[in-house]
Design a protein around this motif. Structure first.
Motif, PDB file in Angstrom:
ATOM      1  N   TYR C  51      -0.814   9.284  -4.539  1.00 34.35           N
ATOM      2  CA  TYR C  51      -1.311   7.963  -4.139  1.00 34.35           C
ATOM      3  C   TYR C  51      -2.471   8.073  -3.145  1.00 34.35           C
ATOM      4  N   LYS C  52      -2.506   9.194  -2.429  1.00 32.56           N
ATOM      5  CA  LYS C  52      -3.578   9.390  -1.453  1.00 32.56           C
ATOM      6  C   LYS C  52      -4.950   9.270  -2.118  1.00 32.56           C
ATOM      7  N   TYR C  53      -5.043   9.790  -3.347  1.00 30.40           N
ATOM      8  CA  TYR C  53      -6.331   9.719  -4.053  1.00 30.40           C
ATOM      9  C   TYR C  53      -6.675   8.269  -4.391  1.00 30.40           C
ATOM     10  N   ILE C  54      -5.656   7.511  -4.805  1.00 34.04           N
ATOM     11  CA  ILE C  54      -5.900   6.096  -5.106  1.00 34.04           C
ATOM     12  C   ILE C  54      -6.344   5.381  -3.825  1.00 34.04           C
ATOM     13  N   TYR C  55      -5.695   5.745  -2.724  1.00 32.99           N
ATOM     14  CA  TYR C  55      -6.045   5.143  -1.433  1.00 32.99           C
ATOM     15  C   TYR C  55      -7.472   5.518  -1.029  1.00 32.99           C
ATOM     16  N   ASP C  56      -7.831   6.772  -1.187  1.00 37.91           N
ATOM     17  CA  ASP C  56      -9.188   7.194  -0.824  1.00 37.91           C
ATOM     18  C   ASP C  56     -10.231   6.478  -1.665  1.00 37.91           C
ATOM     19  N   PHE C  57      -9.881   6.199  -2.911  1.00 40.90           N
ATOM     20  CA  PHE C  57     -10.828   5.508  -3.792  1.00 40.90           C
ATOM     21  C   PHE C  57     -10.865   4.012  -3.482  1.00 40.90           C
ATOM     22  N   GLY C  58      -9.675   3.401  -3.420  1.00 42.18           N
ATOM     23  CA  GLY C  58      -9.621   1.943  -3.406  1.00 42.18           C
ATOM     24  C   GLY C  58      -9.476   1.297  -2.044  1.00 42.18           C
ATOM     25  N   GLY C  59      -9.187   2.054  -1.008  1.00 38.19           N
ATOM     26  CA  GLY C  59      -9.003   1.446   0.314  1.00 38.19           C
ATOM     27  C   GLY C  59      -7.925   0.378   0.286  1.00 38.19           C
ATOM     28  N   SER C  60      -8.296  -0.822   0.720  1.00 39.87           N
ATOM     29  CA  SER C  60      -7.311  -1.903   0.762  1.00 39.87           C
ATOM     30  C   SER C  60      -6.816  -2.287  -0.631  1.00 39.87           C
ATOM     31  N   GLY C  61      -7.593  -1.968  -1.647  1.00 36.94           N
ATOM     32  CA  GLY C  61      -7.133  -2.206  -3.011  1.00 36.94           C
ATOM     33  C   GLY C  61      -5.873  -1.423  -3.325  1.00 36.94           C
ATOM     34  N   ALA C  62      -5.638  -0.349  -2.566  1.00 33.57           N
ATOM     35  CA  ALA C  62      -4.433   0.453  -2.756  1.00 33.57           C
ATOM     36  C   ALA C  62      -3.345   0.113  -1.742  1.00 33.57           C
ATOM     37  N   THR C  63      -3.722  -0.451  -0.592  1.00 32.75           N
ATOM     38  CA  THR C  63      -2.695  -0.724   0.425  1.00 32.75           C
ATOM     39  C   THR C  63      -2.135  -2.141   0.351  1.00 32.75           C
ATOM     40  N   VAL C  64      -2.945  -3.100  -0.085  1.00 32.69           N
ATOM     41  CA  VAL C  64      -2.456  -4.489  -0.115  1.00 32.69           C
ATOM     42  C   VAL C  64      -1.384  -4.717  -1.195  1.00 32.69           C
ATOM     43  N   PRO C  65      -1.522  -4.171  -2.413  1.00 31.77           N
ATOM     44  CA  PRO C  65      -0.421  -4.302  -3.387  1.00 31.77           C
ATOM     45  C   PRO C  65       0.837  -3.598  -2.876  1.00 31.77           C
ATOM     46  N   LEU C  66       1.986  -3.983  -3.419  1.00 35.41           N
ATOM     47  CA  LEU C  66       3.241  -3.459  -2.890  1.00 35.41           C
ATOM     48  C   LEU C  66       3.422  -1.959  -3.095  1.00 35.41           C
ATOM     49  N   THR C  67       2.663  -1.383  -4.024  1.00 33.87           N
ATOM     50  CA  THR C  67       2.685   0.077  -4.135  1.00 33.87           C
ATOM     51  C   THR C  67       2.191   0.688  -2.823  1.00 33.87           C
ATOM     52  N   GLY C  68       1.283  -0.028  -2.148  1.00 33.11           N
ATOM     53  CA  GLY C  68       0.770   0.434  -0.865  1.00 33.11           C
ATOM     54  C   GLY C  68       1.853   0.446   0.198  1.00 33.11           C
ATOM     55  N   PHE C  69       2.758  -0.517   0.105  1.00 32.47           N
ATOM     56  CA  PHE C  69       3.900  -0.568   1.013  1.00 32.47           C
ATOM     57  C   PHE C  69       4.772   0.664   0.800  1.00 32.47           C
ATOM     58  N   GLY C  70       4.977   1.014  -0.455  1.00 34.27           N
ATOM     59  CA  GLY C  70       5.744   2.227  -0.779  1.00 34.27           C
ATOM     60  C   GLY C  70       5.028   3.480  -0.281  1.00 34.27           C
ATOM     61  N   TYR C  71       3.709   3.484  -0.459  1.00 26.62           N
ATOM     62  CA  TYR C  71       2.900   4.620   0.013  1.00 26.62           C
ATOM     63  C   TYR C  71       3.044   4.780   1.526  1.00 26.62           C
ATOM     64  N   MET C  72       3.022   3.619   2.218  1.00 27.97           N
ATOM     65  CA  MET C  72       3.146   3.646   3.679  1.00 27.97           C
ATOM     66  C   MET C  72       4.506   4.227   4.086  1.00 27.97           C
ATOM     67  N   LEU C  73       5.548   3.842   3.353  1.00 32.10           N
ATOM     68  CA  LEU C  73       6.886   4.373   3.636  1.00 32.10           C
ATOM     69  C   LEU C  73       6.889   5.894   3.508  1.00 32.10           C
TER      70      LEU C  73
END
Lengths: 149, 336, 121
Positions: C51-73
């Motif tokens: 998911y880190k790669y998705i985060y590096d690419f999408g920024g908030s596009g990766a953290t605002v959806p609930l998958t981002g919540f899971g990533y944060m966990l």
């Protein structure tokens, strides 16, 4: 009306044929643009807070505060469900949808009192999300401990 | 004296008149094609109450009282009260009617309750157990959503096969004396489960039961569909109606444009965004009490076969993966 | 390019929502199930380091959806395990989610106190 297993199978097939399908393409377009927009707003907010030189954690928290707060307000005003009707997953999947899933039962079940109404029903959707999210994080943590440790 | 003419059908021999009918409906129903026929349309479907459940009860209270008053009766004249609704333990009807002080049978047939109420009421009169019977049913969109689906403000999409629970209550007074349309035959449905699990497609879940009771009615009475000016199912919506046409047709029962559905009559699906149509106990109750009853009185139609349909859903058991059993009751109502 | 960064957030977030929409329409999953699925998926992808790669690419596009919540966990729990060892597995996830969950609880409570249930018309 026969109710043999064969007839039931045939009936269920007829139901599939006669039932209108969801407009999946249209729904996906709405989901894409609405979900994208919410994320874009999130990103703009993040950039604003980052420009104040806030830490990553603080920035994330402030972005969540604004997104969840807006969702709560829109839900209370009855607008989030109207958006949800059009946007589908575009307003379910973002953190604003998670907030909507907590705010909407809270308002609805207030009539059953503060404990078993508001307090308990707030977590009808959020509860499972936390249960399985937290469990997944524990598993990830343990696996990480044994692999990285 | 034996009145049964078939496995499902009884003939009502001593006259049972529907001497009055009352319909209380919500705002959305008032804006629909039948809006002008209802006795009362609520601007605010909370009706000044504190919860949707209490509002539903208030709809019951008002509709039942009005039906009684229209018949020129008082509480003391009514021998039995028959009512039911969708809420757990029939809370909508019992709490709304608790001050009536009339011997009461609480009944549950999901959205077919109105048909069940008229069936049992007519049998009670024909059997000589009562002279005047007050019966009816109702439902409320908001309390039904809350109990069966999700909170109103949850941002979800309703599937295209879904139906919209009608808000309101309809009641009739059945009497052994008087005037008005008569109940002539009652065909009681069996529980039919065609293996449908999708609670977003109730029409499909119920159409099998409707077909079953329709077949039984025509086989046992020897009538054919042309006999009736209107054959109206309760709340099958577009999908359910199409299924009834298909499967009744396969059984040799062909309708000549007289087949309709209360759920299709009550809303304009295009402009009112109700997808497949209306549903709920109130759907057949207010459509009959408001619309068809008046058409019968005016002799626009001379008879109707009313077939309220019900999905015998239980949310707990559905979550355990069960399919949805359904029921339908046919009542033949004719002007003399 | 700054504009591109915003565009990437938009596209990533939109794409994740489209996956959710396809699941809703094709499988008739309820929104509650979708949310659970997305959080758990985000957490697992986070744990696997994807998911880190998705985060590096999408920024908030990766953290605002609930998958981002899971990533944060998953991110929180890994950091905590690295810091305090095995017991970190039981505190790291919820620690990182504390802010978001608390905000949602408090806003839900306040909204319920202010707003009344409304008809859908």
């Amino acid at each position: 009306m026969e109710t043999t297993e064969k007839k039931k199978k045939e009936y269920q097939q007829a139901v599939k044929v006669l039932s209108p399908n969801s407009h999946i393409i249209k729904n996906c377009i709405w989901a894409f643009f609405s979900g994208g927009t919410i994320c874009l707003i999130g990103h703009i907010l993040r950039k604003i807070f980052e420009s104040f030189n806030y830490s990553e954690d603080k920035t994330a928290l402030l972005v969540n505060l604004i997104l969840i707060g807006s969702s709560a307000l829109l839900t209370g005003l009855g607008l989030y469900s109207k958006m949800g009707k059009k946007c589908g997953a575009g307003t379910v999947v973002p953190i604003t949808g998670f907030a909507n899933s907590m705010v909407s039962p809270s308002i609805e079940y207030k009539t059953q009192g503060f404990i078993f109404g508001l307090g308990a029903k707030m977590f009808t959707v959020a509860g499972p999300v936390l249960v399985y999210g937290i469990t997944a994080s524990v598993v990830v943590g343990i696996v990480h401990y044994f692999i990285a440790g | 004296m034996y009145k049964r003419i078939g496995r499902h059908t009884v003939k009502i021999e001593n006259p049972v008149y529907i001497v009055s009918a009352a319909s209380y409906a919500g705002k959305k129903e008032g804006e629909g094609p039948l809006g002008k026929y209802f006795d009362f349309v609520a601007e605010d479907i909370m009706l000044g109450e504190k919860s949707w459940e209490k509002a539903e009860s208030m709809f019951f209270k008002k509709a039942f009282k009005t039906a009684m008053q229209k018949a020129g009766k008082t509480f003391d004249d009514i021998d039995y009260l028959l009512a039911g609704d969708l809420l757990n333990q029939c809370g909508g009807s019992t709490f709304g009617l608790r001050d009536f002080k009339i011997p009461y049978f609480g009944i549950y047939g999901a959205c077919s309750t109105f048909g069940e109420a008229i069936s049992l009421g007519s049998m009670l009169i024909d059997g000589g157990f009562g002279k005047n019977i007050l019966c009816g049913a109702g439902s409320h969109f908001c309390s039904a959503e809350k109990q069966f689906r999700s909170p109103l403000e949850l941002g979800t999409q309703r599937p295209p096969t879904s139906t919209w629970t009608v808000t309101g209550s309809g009641a009739v007074v059945l009497s052994s004396e008087g005037s008005g349309p008569k109940v002539t035959y009652i065909t009681t449905g069996k529980i039919i489960d065609m293996g449908i699990k999708d609670s977003g497609n109730m029409g499909a879940a119920m159409a099998g039961a409707a077909c079953d009771v329709i077949e039984a009615h025509f086989n046992e009475t020897g009538r054919n569909p042309d006999y009736y000016d209107v054959i109206a199912t309760g709340d099958l919506g577009d999908v359910g109606k199409a299924l009834v046409k298909k499967y009744a047709g396969e059984a040799g029962i062909i309708f000549n444009n007289n087949l309709t559905d209360c759920g299709i009559e009550i809303f304009d699906n295009e402009t009112q965004d109700t997808h497949c149509g209306g549903s709920g106990c109130a759907c057949s109750a207010v459509t009959f009490s408001g619309y068809f009853y008046k058409k019968l009185l005016k002799k626009d139609i001379k008879n109707i076969l009313l077939i309220p349909t019900g999905a015998l859903m239980n949310t707990d058991i559905s979550q355990q993966g069960e399919t949805i059993p359904a029921i339908a009751h046919a009542v033949a109502i004719e002007m003399g | 390019m700054k504009v591109l960064e915003y565009l990437r957030a938009f596209i990533t977030g939109g794409a994740i929502c489209v996956i959710g929409q396809i699941l809703i329409d094709k499988t008739k999953l309820t929104s509650a199930r979708i949310l659970v699925l997305f959080v758990v998926t985000g957490c697992i992808l986070g744990g696997l380091g994807i998911y880190k790669y998705i985060y590096d690419f999408g920024g908030s596009g990766a953290t605002v959806p609930l998958t981002g919540f899971g990533y944060m966990l998953s991110k929180g729990v890994i950091e905590e395990v690295d810091k305090v060892g095995f017991l970190g597995a039981f505190t790291g996830g919820l620690k990182s989610a504390a802010g978001g969950v608390t905000i949602a609880v408090v806003f839900s409570l306040i909204s319920a106190l202010i707003f009344k249930p409304k008809d859908k018309n």
